[in-house]
Design a protein around this motif. Structure first.
Motif, PDB file in Angstrom:
ATOM      1  N   UNK A  90       0.833  -1.202   0.000  1.00 29.55           N
ATOM      2  CA  UNK A  90       0.000   0.000   0.000  1.00 29.55           C
ATOM      3  C   UNK A  90       0.873   1.260   0.000  1.00 29.55           C
ATOM      4  N   UNK A  91       1.933   1.258   0.798  1.00 28.19           N
ATOM      5  CA  UNK A  91       2.843   2.409   0.817  1.00 28.19           C
ATOM      6  C   UNK A  91       3.504   2.596  -0.552  1.00 28.19           C
ATOM      7  N   UNK A  92       3.921   1.498  -1.175  1.00 24.37           N
ATOM      8  CA  UNK A  92       4.550   1.596  -2.498  1.00 24.37           C
ATOM      9  C   UNK A  92       3.591   2.223  -3.503  1.00 24.37           C
ATOM     10  N   UNK A  93       2.326   1.804  -3.478  1.00 24.64           N
ATOM     11  CA  UNK A  93       1.333   2.371  -4.393  1.00 24.64           C
ATOM     12  C   UNK A  93       1.113   3.851  -4.099  1.00 24.64           C
ATOM     13  N   UNK A  94       0.994   4.187  -2.820  1.00 26.74           N
ATOM     14  CA  UNK A  94       0.764   5.571  -2.445  1.00 26.74           C
ATOM     15  C   UNK A  94       1.897   6.493  -2.845  1.00 26.74           C
ATOM     16  N   UNK A  95       3.131   6.087  -2.536  1.00 25.29           N
ATOM     17  CA  UNK A  95       4.278   6.928  -2.892  1.00 25.29           C
ATOM     18  C   UNK A  95       4.497   6.962  -4.404  1.00 25.29           C
ATOM     19  N   UNK A  96       4.198   5.860  -5.083  1.00 27.49           N
ATOM     20  CA  UNK A  96       4.298   5.860  -6.548  1.00 27.49           C
ATOM     21  C   UNK A  96       3.307   6.862  -7.135  1.00 27.49           C
ATOM     22  N   UNK A  97       2.124   6.918  -6.559  1.00 25.60           N
ATOM     23  CA  UNK A  97       1.148   7.897  -7.014  1.00 25.60           C
ATOM     24  C   UNK A  97       1.611   9.324  -6.820  1.00 25.60           C
ATOM     25  N   UNK A  98       2.384   9.571  -5.761  1.00 27.07           N
ATOM     26  CA  UNK A  98       2.898  10.919  -5.517  1.00 27.07           C
ATOM     27  C   UNK A  98       3.854  11.372  -6.621  1.00 27.07           C
ATOM     28  N   UNK A  99       4.476  10.414  -7.300  1.00 28.74           N
ATOM     29  CA  UNK A  99       5.359  10.790  -8.413  1.00 28.74           C
ATOM     30  C   UNK A  99       4.598  11.507  -9.523  1.00 28.74           C
ATOM     31  N   UNK A 100       3.314  11.219  -9.644  1.00 29.62           N
ATOM     32  CA  UNK A 100       2.518  11.764 -10.747  1.00 29.62           C
ATOM     33  C   UNK A 100       1.425  12.714 -10.263  1.00 29.62           C
ATOM     34  N   UNK A 101       1.504  13.082  -8.988  1.00 29.31           N
ATOM     35  CA  UNK A 101       0.483  13.966  -8.436  1.00 29.31           C
ATOM     36  C   UNK A 101       0.585  15.350  -9.080  1.00 29.31           C
ATOM     37  N   UNK A 102      -0.564  15.955  -9.306  1.00 28.45           N
ATOM     38  CA  UNK A 102      -0.618  17.316  -9.843  1.00 28.45           C
ATOM     39  C   UNK A 102      -1.052  18.265  -8.728  1.00 28.45           C
ATOM     40  N   UNK A 103      -1.064  19.541  -9.036  1.00 29.44           N
ATOM     41  CA  UNK A 103      -1.462  20.536  -8.033  1.00 29.44           C
ATOM     42  C   UNK A 103      -2.971  20.523  -7.855  1.00 29.44           C
ATOM     43  N   UNK A 104      -3.491  19.346  -7.580  1.00 29.58           N
ATOM     44  CA  UNK A 104      -4.924  19.140  -7.387  1.00 29.58           C
ATOM     45  C   UNK A 104      -5.146  18.560  -5.999  1.00 29.58           C
ATOM     46  N   UNK A 105      -5.953  19.218  -5.207  1.00 31.57           N
ATOM     47  CA  UNK A 105      -6.180  18.777  -3.835  1.00 31.57           C
ATOM     48  C   UNK A 105      -6.795  17.378  -3.783  1.00 31.57           C
ATOM     49  N   UNK A 106      -7.823  17.059  -4.577  1.00 32.48           N
ATOM     50  CA  UNK A 106      -8.384  15.701  -4.512  1.00 32.48           C
ATOM     51  C   UNK A 106      -7.373  14.614  -4.858  1.00 32.48           C
ATOM     52  N   UNK A 107      -6.528  14.860  -5.876  1.00 33.04           N
ATOM     53  CA  UNK A 107      -5.526  13.865  -6.245  1.00 33.04           C
ATOM     54  C   UNK A 107      -4.512  13.685  -5.120  1.00 33.04           C
ATOM     55  N   UNK A 108      -4.063  14.780  -4.528  1.00 34.17           N
ATOM     56  CA  UNK A 108      -3.125  14.689  -3.412  1.00 34.17           C
ATOM     57  C   UNK A 108      -3.768  13.961  -2.238  1.00 34.17           C
ATOM     58  N   UNK A 109      -5.027  14.252  -1.986  1.00 36.05           N
ATOM     59  CA  UNK A 109      -5.716  13.613  -0.859  1.00 36.05           C
ATOM     60  C   UNK A 109      -5.731  12.091  -1.029  1.00 36.05           C
ATOM     61  N   UNK A 110      -6.051  11.624  -2.226  1.00 35.51           N
ATOM     62  CA  UNK A 110      -6.132  10.178  -2.471  1.00 35.51           C
ATOM     63  C   UNK A 110      -4.767   9.509  -2.302  1.00 35.51           C
TER      64      UNK A 110
END
Length: 416
Positions: free
Chosen positions: A88-108
């Motif tokens: 779960x941590x790997x998926x979460x941090x991997x998602x942070x690599x592609x996060x945009x300046x969007x609050x909902x995306x960062x929240x997820x």
């Protein structure tokens, strides 16, 4: 010789793999943990207030996730939950690599990281407690704590080197490295970590969380634990502000003090455990609290120390304050493990993790109030919190069998 140093035996199947995976996991965390906010603000483009608010909200989610993680550990096993936390941590941090300046995306994505972390801090001590024999649990918690601090320290040094060459773009390199370490650690845990046999008891039979809440001994020690954690967090969150704003010292000084703390925790916990061998764990809390009170006093009077020697003075104060953590850190897992019925061990450990999260939510606001009132009040807050931790620990002795909560006795000189 190993036992005389306070270290555990490594002859259990999977023990070395468990220790290695823990070190790899911690090294990855050390790569990125200190730069989480900097990545979101300088690289992704969030405002500091926005990123901080989102992370505070998802951290608060941990208050709900942690009890559920404790129940799941008791139902399906610590190893499965620990491996799940890595995924779960790997998926979460991997998602942070592609996060945009969007609050909902960062929240997820940040919520995924928080969920993984909450699962980890219940599954990890549960598996350590199941893997170790009763007489060696304290040594295992101390040893694993040292391994984690060594990994975090190494990760921090590597991160400093990466950022020195890559500057702002280095945050993504560190984040990617963190993802890789989670995958490696998770794979190693899945393939090689021990999977001790356990007895599964239904919540109806064991009493579930209501049985935990009704246990006055563990609830009182959880309160003592939380007050001690609050004292620690006041140091780490407030010291940089105090050193730079109140004492007028360069910005690199807090980094030096943090490094001193890391070295002491990475090398001293097993030695500290030998010092308190055979003690009641409540008395170990009192010892740690007394050390923190002295450390708070030293920090509190640092503004009257001659400027020429204030930096080495602060190093000494940090060394002493870190001594309290040396004695307290192994108690994070050994206290709930010693007092918990086997069927409720995951929930007891989750309670201590929950208390840590609660202290983490309270501490930033408390530090802000104390610093705004006056720099020295920061250390009054630390000293009072530590003093109360020691008092509550002593008070809890009325309801705890002293033989149940003693640390492992010291090895005899002729032991092999």
């Amino acid at each position: 010789m190993i036992e005389h140093l306070g270290l555990p035996k490594m002859d259990q199947p999977g023990a070395r793999s468990m220790a290695l995976a823990t070190w790899i996991d911690a090294t990855g965390r050390g790569l990125f943990a200190y730069f989480y906010l900097l990545y979101l603000t300088r690289d992704v483009g969030f405002k500091l207030s926005t990123a901080g608010a989102v992370l505070s909200v998802v951290t608060a989610l941990g208050l709900a996730i942690t009890p559920m993680a404790g129940s799941l550990v008791d139902r399906i096993g610590a190893k499965r939950m620990l491996v799940t936390s890595q995924a779960v941590c790997a998926v979460g941090y991997f998602g942070l690599l592609f996060v945009t300046a969007s609050v909902p995306v960062l929240f997820v994505t940040a919520a995924m990281v928080t969920i993984g972390e909450c699962i980890f801090w219940v599954g990890y001590p549960s598996l350590v407690s199941q893997m170790a024999v009763d007489a060696e649990r304290d040594r295992w918690f101390a040893f694993m704590g040292m391994a984690r601090m060594a990994g975090i320290g190494l990760g921090g040094l590597v991160a400093a080197a990466v950022l020195a060459f890559a500057d702002i773009h280095g945050y993504r390199i560190l984040l990617a490295g963190n993802v890789v370490t989670f995958l490696i650690a998770g794979t190693l845990l899945y393939l090689r970590a021990p999977n001790p046999r356990r007895t599964v008891v239904s919540a109806k039979t064991s009493g579930g969380w209501m049985a935990v809440v009704r246990d006055r001994a563990i609830m009182q020690l959880a309160l003592a634990h939380g007050l001690g954690v609050l004292a620690i967090l006041i140091v780490f969150q407030g010291l940089p502000l105090f050193v730079i704003d109140e004492l007028g010292l360069p910005g690199w000084v807090p980094g030096i003090l943090l490094f001193v703390n890391t070295v002491i925790l990475a090398s001293g916990q097993s030695i500290g455990l030998r010092v308190v061998a055979g003690w009641r764990r409540t008395r170990v809390y009192v010892l740690a609290a007394g050390i923190w009170v002295i450390g708070a006093t030293l920090f509190g009077i640092s503004d009257i120390v001659p400027h020429a020697i204030v930096i080495p003075y602060l190093v000494v104060a940090m060394m002493l304050s870190s001594g309290g953590e040396v004695f307290q850190y192994p108690l994070n897992g050994s206290v709930p493990t010693a007092l918990a019925p086997e069927a409720l061990r995951g929930r007891y450990l989750a309670l201590f993790s929950l208390v840590w999260s609660a202290a983490g939510i309270v501490s930033p606001s408390l530090v802000s109030v104390l610093v705004s009132t006056g720099g020295s009040w920061l250390w009054v807050g630390m000293g009072v919190s530590a003093f109360l931790a020691g008092c509550v620990a002593l008070w809890s002795e009325r309801v705890i069998d002293p033989n149940v909560q003693r640390t492992a006795p010291r090895m005899r000189a002729n032991a092999s």
